[in-house]
Design a protein around this motif. Structure first.
Motif, PDB file in Angstrom:
ATOM      1  N   ILE A  91       0.862  -1.184   0.000  1.00  0.00           N
ATOM      2  CA  ILE A  91       0.000   0.000   0.000  1.00  0.00           C
ATOM      3  C   ILE A  91       0.897   1.233   0.000  1.00  0.00           C
ATOM      4  N   ALA A  92       0.782   2.039  -1.030  1.00  0.00           N
ATOM      5  CA  ALA A  92       1.571   3.265  -1.152  1.00  0.00           C
ATOM      6  C   ALA A  92       0.625   4.459  -1.155  1.00  0.00           C
ATOM      7  N   VAL A  93       0.816   5.356  -0.200  1.00  0.00           N
ATOM      8  CA  VAL A  93      -0.083   6.495  -0.034  1.00  0.00           C
ATOM      9  C   VAL A  93       0.727   7.794  -0.030  1.00  0.00           C
ATOM     10  N   PRO A  94       0.278   8.796  -0.787  1.00  0.00           N
ATOM     11  CA  PRO A  94       0.974  10.079  -0.765  1.00  0.00           C
ATOM     12  C   PRO A  94       0.789  10.766   0.584  1.00  0.00           C
ATOM     13  N   VAL A  95       1.877  11.344   1.108  1.00  0.00           N
ATOM     14  CA  VAL A  95       1.788  12.003   2.413  1.00  0.00           C
ATOM     15  C   VAL A  95       2.241  13.466   2.386  1.00  0.00           C
ATOM     16  N   MET A 100      -1.410  14.650  -1.298  1.00  0.00           N
ATOM     17  CA  MET A 100      -2.605  14.185  -0.579  1.00  0.00           C
ATOM     18  C   MET A 100      -3.855  14.827  -1.174  1.00  0.00           C
ATOM     19  N   GLU A 101      -3.762  16.136  -1.407  1.00  0.00           N
ATOM     20  CA  GLU A 101      -4.938  16.851  -1.910  1.00  0.00           C
ATOM     21  C   GLU A 101      -5.144  16.635  -3.398  1.00  0.00           C
ATOM     22  N   TYR A 102      -4.055  16.543  -4.160  1.00  0.00           N
ATOM     23  CA  TYR A 102      -4.172  16.386  -5.610  1.00  0.00           C
ATOM     24  C   TYR A 102      -4.572  14.961  -6.000  1.00  0.00           C
ATOM     25  N   MET A 103      -3.924  13.972  -5.406  1.00  0.00           N
ATOM     26  CA  MET A 103      -4.176  12.583  -5.794  1.00  0.00           C
ATOM     27  C   MET A 103      -5.355  11.956  -5.050  1.00  0.00           C
ATOM     28  N   CYS A 104      -5.488  12.282  -3.778  1.00  0.00           N
ATOM     29  CA  CYS A 104      -6.527  11.635  -2.961  1.00  0.00           C
ATOM     30  C   CYS A 104      -7.678  12.565  -2.584  1.00  0.00           C
ATOM     31  N   HIS A 105      -7.502  13.863  -2.804  1.00  0.00           N
ATOM     32  CA  HIS A 105      -8.519  14.852  -2.443  1.00  0.00           C
ATOM     33  C   HIS A 105      -8.878  14.753  -0.960  1.00  0.00           C
ATOM     34  N   LYS A 106      -7.826  14.586  -0.133  1.00  0.00           N
ATOM     35  CA  LYS A 106      -8.038  14.445   1.308  1.00  0.00           C
ATOM     36  C   LYS A 106      -7.052  15.312   2.086  1.00  0.00           C
ATOM     37  N   LYS A 107      -7.485  15.708   3.269  1.00  0.00           N
ATOM     38  CA  LYS A 107      -6.641  16.450   4.201  1.00  0.00           C
ATOM     39  C   LYS A 107      -5.837  15.435   5.029  1.00  0.00           C
ATOM     40  N   PRO A 108      -4.771  15.893   5.715  1.00  0.00           N
ATOM     41  CA  PRO A 108      -3.894  14.979   6.459  1.00  0.00           C
ATOM     42  C   PRO A 108      -4.614  14.029   7.421  1.00  0.00           C
ATOM     43  N   GLN A 109      -5.565  14.528   8.208  1.00  0.00           N
ATOM     44  CA  GLN A 109      -6.244  13.650   9.170  1.00  0.00           C
ATOM     45  C   GLN A 109      -7.009  12.531   8.464  1.00  0.00           C
ATOM     46  N   LYS A 110      -7.634  12.854   7.347  1.00  0.00           N
ATOM     47  CA  LYS A 110      -8.374  11.836   6.582  1.00  0.00           C
ATOM     48  C   LYS A 110      -7.416  10.827   5.952  1.00  0.00           C
ATOM     49  N   ILE A 111      -6.237  11.284   5.542  1.00  0.00           N
ATOM     50  CA  ILE A 111      -5.225  10.365   4.991  1.00  0.00           C
ATOM     51  C   ILE A 111      -4.783   9.382   6.065  1.00  0.00           C
ATOM     52  N   LEU A 112      -4.531   9.889   7.282  1.00  0.00           N
ATOM     53  CA  LEU A 112      -4.127   9.000   8.378  1.00  0.00           C
ATOM     54  C   LEU A 112      -5.199   7.958   8.663  1.00  0.00           C
ATOM     55  N   GLU A 113      -6.448   8.379   8.659  1.00  0.00           N
ATOM     56  CA  GLU A 113      -7.548   7.437   8.877  1.00  0.00           C
ATOM     57  C   GLU A 113      -7.612   6.407   7.756  1.00  0.00           C
ATOM     58  N   MET A 114      -7.416   6.860   6.517  1.00  0.00           N
ATOM     59  CA  MET A 114      -7.445   5.951   5.373  1.00  0.00           C
ATOM     60  C   MET A 114      -6.303   4.937   5.453  1.00  0.00           C
ATOM     61  N   ILE A 115      -5.117   5.399   5.827  1.00  0.00           N
ATOM     62  CA  ILE A 115      -3.965   4.498   5.957  1.00  0.00           C
ATOM     63  C   ILE A 115      -4.264   3.409   6.980  1.00  0.00           C
ATOM     64  N   LYS A 116      -4.758   3.823   8.136  1.00  0.00           N
ATOM     65  CA  LYS A 116      -5.066   2.856   9.191  1.00  0.00           C
ATOM     66  C   LYS A 116      -6.105   1.839   8.710  1.00  0.00           C
ATOM     67  N   GLU A 117      -7.145   2.339   8.075  1.00  0.00           N
ATOM     68  CA  GLU A 117      -8.217   1.463   7.597  1.00  0.00           C
ATOM     69  C   GLU A 117      -7.713   0.476   6.539  1.00  0.00           C
ATOM     70  N   ARG A 138       8.786  15.578   1.433  1.00  0.00           N
ATOM     71  CA  ARG A 138       8.090  16.870   1.355  1.00  0.00           C
ATOM     72  C   ARG A 138       6.867  16.924   2.268  1.00  0.00           C
ATOM     73  N   SER A 139       6.729  15.926   3.111  1.00  0.00           N
ATOM     74  CA  SER A 139       5.561  15.930   4.001  1.00  0.00           C
ATOM     75  C   SER A 139       5.908  16.648   5.298  1.00  0.00           C
ATOM     76  N   ASP A 140       4.883  16.953   6.049  1.00  0.00           N
ATOM     77  CA  ASP A 140       5.055  17.521   7.378  1.00  0.00           C
ATOM     78  C   ASP A 140       5.572  16.394   8.269  1.00  0.00           C
ATOM     79  N   SER A 141       6.721  16.606   8.899  1.00  0.00           N
ATOM     80  CA  SER A 141       7.317  15.531   9.708  1.00  0.00           C
ATOM     81  C   SER A 141       6.394  15.086  10.832  1.00  0.00           C
ATOM     82  N   CYS A 142       5.581  15.986  11.348  1.00  0.00           N
ATOM     83  CA  CYS A 142       4.622  15.606  12.401  1.00  0.00           C
ATOM     84  C   CYS A 142       3.628  14.568  11.889  1.00  0.00           C
TER      85      CYS A 142
END
Length: 151
Positions: A91-95, A100-117, A138-142
């Motif tokens: 599973i490869a996810v943009p971070v 995140m916004e261009y490929m998945c149309h999601k904000k960081p919190q939604k990406i984290l939820e998607m990764i976990k799921e 290029r992601s936010d280290s946090c």
């Protein structure tokens, strides 16, 4: 002593004939590649047939197949590589914010939820799951430090 693992992307990065792909898997397995990375399923009929054919040929190597970011893709892929001695769902996810916004149309919190799921779901379908954070430099280290554990 540390072991260096060899992951071969020959099949993932090149287009060969069906016969050439089969020969490549046999050769890579014989040469001792730890992981043979195969292309994701694009054409369900031919790609699934290919994976059903080559998965059992990898006796020593793991067979790693990337998925689209859906449960349906995970289901198809898990079924297609289940004949491998060591199947791996990748599973490869943009971070990065832009991807995140261009490929998945999601904000960081939604990406984290998607990764976990997705990782949790894939772990139910396959014993080995690999996660890659795309564009991580290029992601936010946090974001990377707070990534949720799948279990």
């Amino acid at each position: 002593m540390k072991k260096i693992k060899i992951s071969d992307v020959t099949l993932r990065e090149n287009s060969y004939s069906f016969k050439e792909k089969i020969e490549a898997v046999k050769l890579l397995d014989k040469l001792g590649a730890d992981v043979i990375e195969v292309p994701k399923i694009v054409n369900e009929r031919t790609d699934v047939l290919f994976l059903h054919t080559v998965a059992p040929l990898a006796v020593n190597s793991a067979v790693s197949c990337p998925v689209e970011l859906t449960k349906e893709s995970i289901d198809k892929t898990a079924d297609a590589i289940k004949g491998a001695k060591k199947p791996v769902i990748h599973i490869a996810v943009p971070v990065s914010t832009v991807q995140m916004e261009y490929m998945c149309h999601k904000k960081p919190q939604k990406i984290l939820e998607m990764i976990k799921e997705l990782v949790s779901y894939a772990a139910e379908k396959c014993e080995s799951v690999e996660f890659s954070a795309l564009d991580a430099t290029r992601s936010d280290s946090c974001l990377l430090y707070t990534s949720p554990s799948p279990r």
